[in-house]
Each structure stands twice: as structure tokens, then as C-alpha cells.
Design a protein around this motif. Structure first.
Motif, mmCIF file in Angstrom:
data_model
loop_
_atom_site.group_PDB
_atom_site.id
_atom_site.type_symbol
_atom_site.label_atom_id
_atom_site.label_comp_id
_atom_site.label_asym_id
_atom_site.label_seq_id
_atom_site.Cartn_x
_atom_site.Cartn_y
_atom_site.Cartn_z
ATOM 1 N N UNK A 7 0.377 -0.681 0.384
ATOM 2 C CA UNK A 7 -0.090 -0.102 -0.121
ATOM 3 C C UNK A 7 0.981 1.469 -0.176
ATOM 4 N N UNK A 8 1.839 1.303 0.828
ATOM 5 C CA UNK A 8 2.911 2.705 0.347
ATOM 6 C C UNK A 8 3.590 2.556 -1.083
ATOM 7 N N UNK A 9 3.842 1.802 -1.674
ATOM 8 C CA UNK A 9 4.816 1.846 -2.508
ATOM 9 C C UNK A 9 3.210 2.382 -3.507
ATOM 10 N N UNK A 10 2.336 2.016 -3.453
ATOM 11 C CA UNK A 10 0.803 1.879 -3.915
ATOM 12 C C UNK A 10 0.912 3.430 -3.541
ATOM 13 N N UNK A 11 0.559 4.055 -2.562
ATOM 14 C CA UNK A 11 0.329 5.462 -2.346
ATOM 15 C C UNK A 11 1.564 6.404 -3.256
ATOM 16 N N UNK A 12 3.180 5.514 -3.041
ATOM 17 C CA UNK A 12 3.845 6.700 -3.475
ATOM 18 C C UNK A 12 4.344 6.510 -4.961
ATOM 19 N N UNK A 13 3.240 5.812 -5.215
ATOM 20 C CA UNK A 13 2.578 5.848 -7.039
ATOM 21 C C UNK A 13 1.483 6.925 -7.001
ATOM 22 N N UNK A 14 0.869 7.141 -6.713
ATOM 23 C CA UNK A 14 -0.332 7.362 -6.859
ATOM 24 C C UNK A 14 0.127 9.030 -5.990
ATOM 25 N N UNK A 15 0.917 9.434 -5.428
ATOM 26 C CA UNK A 15 1.511 10.793 -4.873
ATOM 27 C C UNK A 15 1.651 11.319 -6.849
ATOM 28 N N UNK A 309 -10.790 4.692 -5.243
ATOM 29 C CA UNK A 309 -10.878 5.424 -4.266
ATOM 30 C C UNK A 309 -12.466 4.695 -3.505
ATOM 31 N N UNK A 310 -12.999 4.208 -4.286
ATOM 32 C CA UNK A 310 -14.149 3.214 -3.814
ATOM 33 C C UNK A 310 -13.968 1.557 -3.026
ATOM 34 N N UNK A 311 -12.915 1.275 -3.799
ATOM 35 C CA UNK A 311 -12.308 0.213 -3.360
ATOM 36 C C UNK A 311 -12.106 0.732 -1.414
ATOM 37 N N UNK A 312 -10.920 1.785 -1.504
ATOM 38 C CA UNK A 312 -9.857 2.065 -0.262
ATOM 39 C C UNK A 312 -10.847 2.764 0.338
ATOM 40 N N UNK A 313 -11.586 3.810 0.340
ATOM 41 C CA UNK A 313 -13.039 3.946 1.059
ATOM 42 C C UNK A 313 -14.029 2.802 1.582
ATOM 43 N N UNK A 314 -14.003 1.989 0.536
ATOM 44 C CA UNK A 314 -14.818 0.643 1.628
ATOM 45 C C UNK A 314 -14.194 0.269 2.806
ATOM 46 N N UNK A 315 -12.836 -0.045 2.528
ATOM 47 C CA UNK A 315 -11.810 -0.282 3.799
ATOM 48 C C UNK A 315 -12.021 0.201 5.010
ATOM 49 N N UNK A 316 -11.748 1.362 4.742
ATOM 50 C CA UNK A 316 -12.144 2.172 5.475
ATOM 51 C C UNK A 316 -13.266 2.309 6.408
ATOM 52 N N UNK A 317 -14.544 2.499 5.886
ATOM 53 C CA UNK A 317 -16.111 2.363 6.425
ATOM 54 C C UNK A 317 -16.103 0.515 6.948
ATOM 55 N N UNK A 320 -11.466 -1.838 8.316
ATOM 56 C CA UNK A 320 -10.107 -3.121 7.544
ATOM 57 C C UNK A 320 -9.037 -2.161 7.290
ATOM 58 N N UNK A 321 -9.022 -0.868 7.517
ATOM 59 C CA UNK A 321 -8.268 -0.016 7.030
ATOM 60 C C UNK A 321 -6.362 -0.128 7.655
ATOM 61 N N UNK A 322 -5.351 0.187 7.000
ATOM 62 C CA UNK A 322 -4.288 0.591 7.366
ATOM 63 C C UNK A 322 -4.031 1.769 7.646
#
Length: 392
Positions: A7-15, A309-317, A320-322
Motif C-alpha cells: 500500500x505504501x508503494x501504491x501511495x507513492x506511485x499515486x502521489x 477510491x471506492x475500494x479504499x473507501x470501503x476498507x475504511x468504512x 479494516x484499513x491501515x
């Protein structure tokens, strides 16, 4: 360990994607603000040397559009024209309609094509046959599904003569915009604008060249020096090929948006629109695998953002999100906004309601499909089927 860091690698790429989107949006806004418009040209009250303009219109099974097209041309305030309509093997009422209009107005001449020679595309051959009969010093090539504003020719001639152009191209608007033209078409248009902004096309120092067959104006001597349409007889996108040849030969190419001055019909459905853009992309990128891959990558990445955005939002709701997922969600929302907001602003400039900005995910998905299809067609060197014929 991989799952923890992913997820951190994905966040870096997304940034990085968010930063690139902001840069691309700034560049796009700059290019659009500098785009010339025919509406800004002075009406041609008196072009100094009122030349005869030969307008060549190919028509193949155009019974639904050709009459309104020709009547709009004949109603132009610039009257020193001849209209050469090429009936290209039509099987509907096109020939009958053309004969009736030619009987009404002596400025209309009908040329009939019964067979398509080998190694020619249908439209290019029709343009060639029409130009062969042209008497004017200025040639204008158009389409049978366009509508001319009464001042279009005079404004275009003012722009053409005043700027001492080699080729003037106009990009049409739509007579009427349906859902496809409002929600999907702009994404495909923006996709090609990223690679070929009008500012680059109109810059003599840059190689970028593109034009629309809806309106191509040039002098007869220019047309002949470039080899006539015979030099482009096998090109699927003859308008793009001609504009490139003109610019490469040192002629000044100028392409502007015509807005309501020149209009074309809406697409029958999304499939016709996709076929149109696949053909356009193949011609614009000249079957270059690297450029087509870049277009595809851009389109696919942008289409994935809403799902992320939908998938990560679902995890937060669901709780189960880190921490990394929270960052990924925030960045994906920023990325989606960086797509939707500029798109909404862009379509508003074209008179489309802002609510269509919310359809961006759908438009991006269709754009990705067209880009992927174009990529594999280019990579595998497959042919393109257009209006009943297969071209390679």
C-alpha cells in the motif's frame, strides 16, 4: 513483508500521478486559453481579390444529410463559389437529391463515381475526382454531414488570406449533443489534445500536425505541389496525412475550432463514436506503438482511479484499513478530483451542463477501451474496419 509495503508503494506511485495530473492540467489550461477561434476573425466584408472557391463534398449514401449540407453552403454570404458534389457509389436517394439541387442552382456540379480503383480509400478517391473538376484558385474540402454558418466562408477566407496560410483547417462543433457527445467524446478529444495541442500544431517550428476533413482550405497550387490526393490514396485518415505533408513541406498550417460556425451531426451511438476515434488515433499516431502505448497507459491509469477510491473507501468504512490505506484513499480522492474538476470546467466551455462532469468514470472507461483497442491493432498490425471496408 510485501503485503505490508505494497500500500505504501501504491501511495507513492499515486502521489506521483497526482503531481503529474496537476502539471498536465496546468499545461492543458494554458493550451486551451491560447487556442485560436474563428469567431475572433473579422467578417470578410471584402476579401481584396474575391477568388473563386471550389468546394468539394464527397457523398456516399448521405440522403439524410447532403441536402441540408449543400443548402447551408449555398446560403453563404460569400457567393463566388462552385460546389462539386461527388456521388461516391451511393445506393440510396443521394443521386436523386443531388440532381434536384443541381437543377436549382448552377453553382452545383455533380460528379458520379461508379467503381473504386485498387489501392484507394473511398473518400480520398472521391476528393480526388472532385478536385479534378475544380476551376477555383482556392480549394475547400468538406464532408456531406456538415452545416455551414452563412458567414463561415467569408470568415475563413479572411483568416486564410490575412495570415497567408498554406492550409487552413477547422474543427467542427456538433449540431446537437447527445449523451455520448457530452459524457464520453470530450475524454477522447482531451486524450489526443495532450499529444497534439493546437498551439503546437499552429507553431511552424514544431512538427505536430493534425486536421479535420470537415474543413480543409488551400490554394490549388498548394494542392498540386503536395501531389494531390493521389499521394495519399491509401491513407485511412487522409486529412491527417495531408496536414502533415503540408507542414513538412514548409507550408503554414493553421487549425482552429469553428464552434457554431461549422457543425457536424451527432454520432448514432457509442460504437460509431469509438470506431471514429480508433481510426483517428491510428492516423494521428501513425501506427506508432510507443505513442499508442503512452495514450493507453494514460487512459487506463485514469480509469482505475475511481475504482481505487471506492475500494479504499470501503476498507475504511469496514474498519479494516491501515494507515497506508488511509493515505491511499486520500490520494485517490485527490486524483479523482484532479480529473473530474478540470473535465467539468472543460465541458462547461463547450456549453455542456456541469453535471456531466460526474460521468467522468464512464467516459474514462470508454476512452481506455478505445485506446487499448488501438494499441493492439497497432501492435499486431491489424486492419481497421471503417464504413464497410477493411483498411491496413
Amino acid at each position: 513483508m510485501i503485503s505490508v509495503w505494497a500500500p505504501w508503494v501504491g501511495a507513492a506511485l499515486l502521489g506521483g500521478i497526482v503531481v503529474e495530473l496537476c502539471r498536465a492540467n496546468a499545461l492543458l489550461a494554458k493550451n486551451i486559453s491560447r487556442e485560436p477561434s474563428l469567431d475572433g476573425s473579422e467578417p470578410c466584408c471584402a476579401v481584396q481579390s474575391r477568388p473563386l472557391v471550389s468546394i468539394v463534398v464527397p457523398a456516399k449514401d448521405e440522403e439524410c444529410h447532403v441536402e441540408s449540407c449543400l443548402r447551408s453552403i449555398l446560403a453563404s454570404d460569400y457567393t463566388n463559389i462552385e460546389v462539386i458534389v461527388v456521388d461516391d457509389r451511393s445506393t440510396d436517394r443521394t443521386a436523386e437529391i443531388l440532381a434536384a439541387i443541381a437543377d436549382e442552382d448552377s453553382r452545383v456540379k455533380v460528379v458520379r463515381v461508379k467503381e473504386l480503383p485498387a489501392d484507394w480509400t473511398g473518400k480520398t478517391h472521391a476528393l480526388y475526382r472532385g478536385a479534378d473538376d475544380a476551376r477555383g484558385d482556392v480549394l475547400l474540402f468538406s464532408d456531406a454531414d456538415t452545416l455551414f454558418h452563412p458567414q463561415l466562408l467569408s470568415r475563413a477566407l479572411t483568416c486564410f488570406s490575412g495570415r497567408e496560410l498554406g492550409v487552413l483547417g477547422l474543427l467542427p462543433g456538433f449540431v446537437e449533443r447527445g449523451f455520448v457527445e457530452k459524457a464520453v467524446y470530450p475524454h477522447l478529444e482531451l486524450g489526443i489534445s495532450y499529444f497534439y495541442p493546437l498551439s503546437d500544431i499552429n507553431d511552424p517550428e514544431k512538427r505536430a500536425a493534425l486536421a479535420s476533413g470537415s474543413f480543409l482550405m488551400m490554394r490549388k497550387c498548394t494542392y498540386r505541389e503536395l501531389g494531390t490526393w493521389m499521394a495519399f490514396r491509401g491513407k485511412l485518415t487522409e486529412d491527417v496525412a495531408f496536414s502533415r505533408a503540408a507542414k513538412a513541406s514548409g507550408y503554414r498550417l493553421h487549425v482552429v475550432r469553428a464552434g457554431d460556425m461549422l457543425q457536424t451531426r451527432r454520432f448514432r451511438d457509442v460504437f460509431e463514436m469509438c470506431a471514429f476515434w480508433k481510426r483517428t488515433y491510428c492516423g494521428a499516431f501513425d501506427r506508432n506503438v510507443a505513442l499508442t502505448a503512452r495514450l493507453t497507459a494514460n487512459s487506463v491509469v485514469l480509469s482505475i482511479l475511481p475504482a481505487l477510491a471506492i475500494w479504499t473507501g470501503y476498507l475504511i468504512l469496514t474498519g479494516t484499513a491501515t494507515a497506508a490505506i488511509n493515505v491511499l484513499f486520500a490520494l485517490s480522492i485527490c486524483a479523482v478530483l484532479a480529473v473530474v474538476v478540470p473535465f467539468t470546467i472543460f465541458i462547461r466551455t463547450e456549453g455542456v451542463h456541469w453535471a456531466y462532469g460526474l460521468t467522468a468514470p464512464l467516459g474514462l472507461a470508454v476512452a481506455s477501451w478505445v485506446a487499448l483497442s488501438t494499441f493492439f491493432t497497432t501492435l499486431l498490425n491489424k486492419g481497421i474496419r471503417w464504413r464497410g471496408s477493411l483498411y491496413k
